[in-house]
Design a protein around this motif. Structure first.
Motif, PDB file in Angstrom:
ATOM      1  N   MET A  23       0.790  -1.154  -0.076  1.00 35.97           N
ATOM      2  CA  MET A  23      -0.124  -0.064   0.032  1.00 35.97           C
ATOM      3  C   MET A  23       0.901   1.294  -0.133  1.00 35.97           C
ATOM      4  O   MET A  23       0.598   2.275  -0.772  1.00 35.97           O
ATOM      5  CB  MET A  23      -1.114   0.006   1.249  1.00 35.97           C
ATOM      6  N   LEU A  24       1.978   1.218   0.996  1.00 35.74           N
ATOM      7  CA  LEU A  24       2.781   2.323   1.099  1.00 35.74           C
ATOM      8  C   LEU A  24       3.375   2.698  -0.275  1.00 35.74           C
ATOM      9  O   LEU A  24       3.382   3.814  -0.849  1.00 35.74           O
ATOM     10  CB  LEU A  24       3.771   2.407   1.926  1.00 35.74           C
ATOM     11  N   LEU A  29       4.030   6.050  -4.920  1.00 36.56           N
ATOM     12  CA  LEU A  29       4.476   6.427  -6.318  1.00 36.56           C
ATOM     13  C   LEU A  29       3.497   7.065  -7.087  1.00 36.56           C
ATOM     14  O   LEU A  29       3.809   8.134  -7.702  1.00 36.56           O
ATOM     15  CB  LEU A  29       4.741   5.005  -6.876  1.00 36.56           C
ATOM     16  N   LEU A  30       2.161   6.827  -6.953  1.00 37.24           N
ATOM     17  CA  LEU A  30       1.176   7.368  -7.473  1.00 37.24           C
ATOM     18  C   LEU A  30       0.792   8.976  -6.976  1.00 37.24           C
ATOM     19  O   LEU A  30       0.407   9.845  -7.668  1.00 37.24           O
ATOM     20  CB  LEU A  30      -0.065   6.602  -7.539  1.00 37.24           C
ATOM     21  N   THR A  31       1.367   9.005  -5.558  1.00 35.00           N
ATOM     22  CA  THR A  31       1.115  10.394  -5.302  1.00 35.00           C
ATOM     23  C   THR A  31       2.381  11.219  -5.813  1.00 35.00           C
ATOM     24  O   THR A  31       2.052  12.721  -6.094  1.00 35.00           O
ATOM     25  CB  THR A  31       1.651  10.311  -3.415  1.00 35.00           C
ATOM     26  N   LEU A 100      -5.754   6.994  -0.515  1.00 34.68           N
ATOM     27  CA  LEU A 100      -4.594   7.022   0.009  1.00 34.68           C
ATOM     28  C   LEU A 100      -3.745   8.230  -0.984  1.00 34.68           C
ATOM     29  O   LEU A 100      -3.370   9.285  -0.504  1.00 34.68           O
ATOM     30  CB  LEU A 100      -3.581   6.073   0.039  1.00 34.68           C
ATOM     31  N   VAL A 101      -3.994   7.814  -2.268  1.00 37.39           N
ATOM     32  CA  VAL A 101      -3.436   8.867  -3.290  1.00 37.39           C
ATOM     33  C   VAL A 101      -4.026  10.130  -3.298  1.00 37.39           C
ATOM     34  O   VAL A 101      -3.475  11.228  -3.205  1.00 37.39           O
ATOM     35  CB  VAL A 101      -3.562   8.454  -4.650  1.00 37.39           C
ATOM     36  N   VAL A 102      -5.303  10.226  -3.210  1.00 38.75           N
ATOM     37  CA  VAL A 102      -6.466  11.370  -3.227  1.00 38.75           C
ATOM     38  C   VAL A 102      -5.834  12.140  -1.999  1.00 38.75           C
ATOM     39  O   VAL A 102      -5.849  13.594  -2.015  1.00 38.75           O
ATOM     40  CB  VAL A 102      -7.993  11.204  -3.284  1.00 38.75           C
ATOM     41  N   VAL A 162       1.913   6.109   5.973  1.00 33.65           N
ATOM     42  CA  VAL A 162       1.996   5.130   7.081  1.00 33.65           C
ATOM     43  C   VAL A 162       1.014   4.997   8.078  1.00 33.65           C
ATOM     44  O   VAL A 162       0.224   4.230   8.375  1.00 33.65           O
ATOM     45  CB  VAL A 162       3.372   5.093   7.757  1.00 33.65           C
ATOM     46  N   SER A 163       0.614   6.255   8.532  1.00 36.38           N
ATOM     47  CA  SER A 163      -0.353   6.438   9.445  1.00 36.38           C
ATOM     48  C   SER A 163      -1.848   6.194   8.487  1.00 36.38           C
ATOM     49  O   SER A 163      -2.726   5.992   9.414  1.00 36.38           O
ATOM     50  CB  SER A 163      -0.455   7.725  10.158  1.00 36.38           C
ATOM     51  N   PHE A 164      -1.763   6.774   7.221  1.00 36.13           N
ATOM     52  CA  PHE A 164      -2.961   6.548   6.660  1.00 36.13           C
ATOM     53  C   PHE A 164      -3.576   5.161   6.619  1.00 36.13           C
ATOM     54  O   PHE A 164      -4.533   4.930   6.558  1.00 36.13           O
ATOM     55  CB  PHE A 164      -2.968   7.383   5.263  1.00 36.13           C
ATOM     56  N   THR A 165      -2.439   4.400   6.203  1.00 36.05           N
ATOM     57  CA  THR A 165      -2.609   3.101   5.824  1.00 36.05           C
ATOM     58  C   THR A 165      -3.133   2.251   7.135  1.00 36.05           C
ATOM     59  O   THR A 165      -3.942   1.266   7.143  1.00 36.05           O
ATOM     60  CB  THR A 165      -1.202   2.097   5.495  1.00 36.05           C
TER      61      THR A 165
END
Length: 221
Positions: A23-24, A29-31, A100-102, A162-165
């Motif tokens: 996930m991270l 990468l997309l971020t 996560l990306v948004v 990391v906190s978002f995941t």
């Protein structure tokens, strides 16, 4: 030792750790791929810059500010229909990546904008004097000069991710956060919670150390 961690199934911990890393990595990468162009847009369209467009700057800035103001847990829920359309599921690792990306891209875009602002104005003026196009100024002068700041911004963003995941575990996204919620919180297995917390602390420390070292190597000032 076995008594202290009696409830910990290390196979589950390994799977959860792998899910968190996936996930991270994917969301970071997309971020970066979306945050860099957005940050460049915010910088270039600002007052006194190469492509000054007040209306476009205000529009992009408003979108960024709105997305940054939404708490991530709420964004997870609000984006479920969009996530379903994009990846076909709102659960698991795949279902966590779009929100996560948004959540992270606007945050990183602001850091990119600030890194570009820190580039001396003389760098742009020198490139203009040599007849460089706007694209060349951005790709050959601005971004290379801002690279240490971009790396530092990516490090800060990765730590936030990391906190978002972990929060994504609330909606069954998998990973260490999901493990902590299902076992550490719902089943009151404190040892599982302790293991997940320690692993996430270690992960954050490694990211911060690696990012700081890379930024220092890239900074030739």
């Amino acid at each position: 030792m076995s008594g202290l961690f009696a409830h910990v199934v290390w196979g589950d911990v390994a799977i959860a750790t792998r899910e968190t890393l996936v996930m991270l990595a994917a969301s970071l990468l997309l971020t970066i791929l979306s945050g860099v162009p957005l940050g460049v847009l915010l910088f270039l369209t600002d007052r006194g810059q190469l492509a000054e467009r007040a209306w476009l700057n205000r529009l992009a800035g408003s979108v960024v500010n709105v997305l940054r103001s939404i708490p991530f847990v709420i964004l997870l829920i609000v984006m479920i229909p969009v996530t379903l359309r994009i990846v076909g599921t709102s659960l698991g690792v795949a279902g966590a990546i779009p929100p996560l990306v948004v959540a992270a891209a606007p945050f990183y875009a602001r850091l990119v904008e600030q890194a570009l602002r820190d580039v001396p104005r003389t760098t742009i003026e020198a490139a203009q004097a040599m007849g460089a196009t706007r694209w060349q100024i951005v790709t050959k002068a601005l971004l290379p000069e801002a690279l240490p700041g971009l790396v530092s911004g990516a490090t800060v963003t990765a730590v936030a991710l990391v906190s978002f995941t972990a929060m994504a575990g609330v909606v069954g996204a998998g990973g260490l956060g999901d493990l902590a919620i299902r076992y550490g919180y719902q089943r009151f297995q404190t040892d599982v919670m302790l293991v997940t917390v320690v692993l996430m602390v270690v992960l954050v420390q490694l990211i911060q150390y690696g990012g700081d070292q890379l930024a220092r190597r890239l900074d030739h000032r």
